[in-house]
Design an enzyme around this catalytic site. Sequence first.
Site: not given
Ligand code: FRU
Length: 496
Positions: A40, A43, A303
């Site tokens: 996986w 970000d 997401w």
């Molecule tokens: C954004 C997020 C961030 C967080 C990260 C966790 O996609 O939700 O806010 O730090 O992903 O993986």
Amino acid sequence: MKAINSSCILKAQQVVEEARKKVEHTPYRLGYHIMAPAHWINDPNGLIQWNGEYHVFYQHHPYSPKGGPIHWGHVKSKDLVRWEHLPIALAPGEEYDKSGCFSGSAVDNNGTLTLIYTGHISLNEETDEFREVQCIATSEDGIHFTKHPQNPVITEPPAGGSWHFRDPKVWKHSETWYMVLGNQMDGLGNVLLYESADLVNWEYSGILVKSDGKLGYMLECPDFIELNGKHVLLSSPQGIQPEGDLYQNLYQTGYLVGEFDYETKQFTHGEFEELDKGFDFYAVQSFEDEKGRRIVIGWMNMWESQMPEQEHGWAGALTIPRELQLHDDGKLLMKPVVELKSLRENNISVQTMIVSENVRLDEVKGDQLEIIAKFSLANTSAEKFGLKVRCSENGKEHTIVSYDVKEQKVIVDRSQSGRGEGGIRKGKIEMLHHDVITLQLFIDRSSLELFVNEGELVMTNRIYPDPASLGVELFTEGGSVKLIELEAWTLKDIWV
Ligand code: FRU
């Protein structure tokens, strides 16, 4: 300094290496995008050019193709195009980051590569009760990182702020370090500002941007930059309601342009604008390279997405790097970085023609292609025209990129694209270039990034066609259109 629990990293590394052999050559595996070696990714984090090389870190769960306790994966490149996998940089393990090393950024502190990230501590998985704190880790060789003994360097949100308190982006201005952080207060999203002389001791300096409700309930991944004499806040808000063709995805990524006063810490800005109008673009981060360009990379998923590649042992990718420019009218343009031209092979040119029916372009074929098509809008009788890509032999499977002349909208239609959730996204064009519309497409095995009119509109999308669907067609509806020219290239695979 406390060395990162290297056994956590070694174990994770071994699992990914093992899984890597299984994901190679699976049908949706991308050819020139950053992905984790296996499993996986979300970000992009810590984007930086350091000692001349480009480093990209990313949110990574090394144990499965689904999310889980998040580590920081790591790649580097000399040219922004050919990436090399490096060992995992950060693994959760300390009390303050035991449930995940969440998103953050990187800076060069007098030659020391320093990562600033969020430690996520889950208190109760069922009720989703958690704490978020800010941490730093340093490296002298750009590969191995040491978590700072004074972590967490920010231990709690300011008064009134919730524990949604994450994604530090740090920069230097006149010898002071500044940090923006995403936060929630009274159920609304906020961006907080902090200052520090040494990256370890931080002082809260107030709210940079406050959602009035229209900006949702949480602003993730803020990034505050200077561009063309203006200040721009990039961020990924959660909770913006759909409005016509806008804000169609689960969460958005966009920007505010304005003026920032370092004395008063006031940021006056205009309205929120979406940065990319496709299906799959989130958590964008930027950095300035040694040439002075502002480059952005986003997560090329959302997401809510189905991610069919999960059944092949991996999920997610980052977009191609794009250069960000601020146009005089206050709009941000995103253009593929010029270095991507080095991927081009086998140039094919299609000369001027009037398109009045579907035309299959026999020489233009593939699942790793760049296509630049210019159409004239003068004397167009068509109601809609454009390109169908990743077409099956019988034409039933395809992804449509079209221009609706009356609505002045570019449309990406994935309803016949293959697997995945399908759907349509639209983006309005204000015609920076009057009578000509230019569609630049970057096609990879399971993605389509579309740049319209030199980055005026960008639409990023994952698609999951059959590997045998490789055709490209020109099409019109309701009349004819002039194709001024079309150029295409196959693009090299950087991972073989
Ligand atoms: C954004 C997020 C961030 C967080 C990260 C966790 O996609 O939700 O806010 O730090 O992903 O993986």
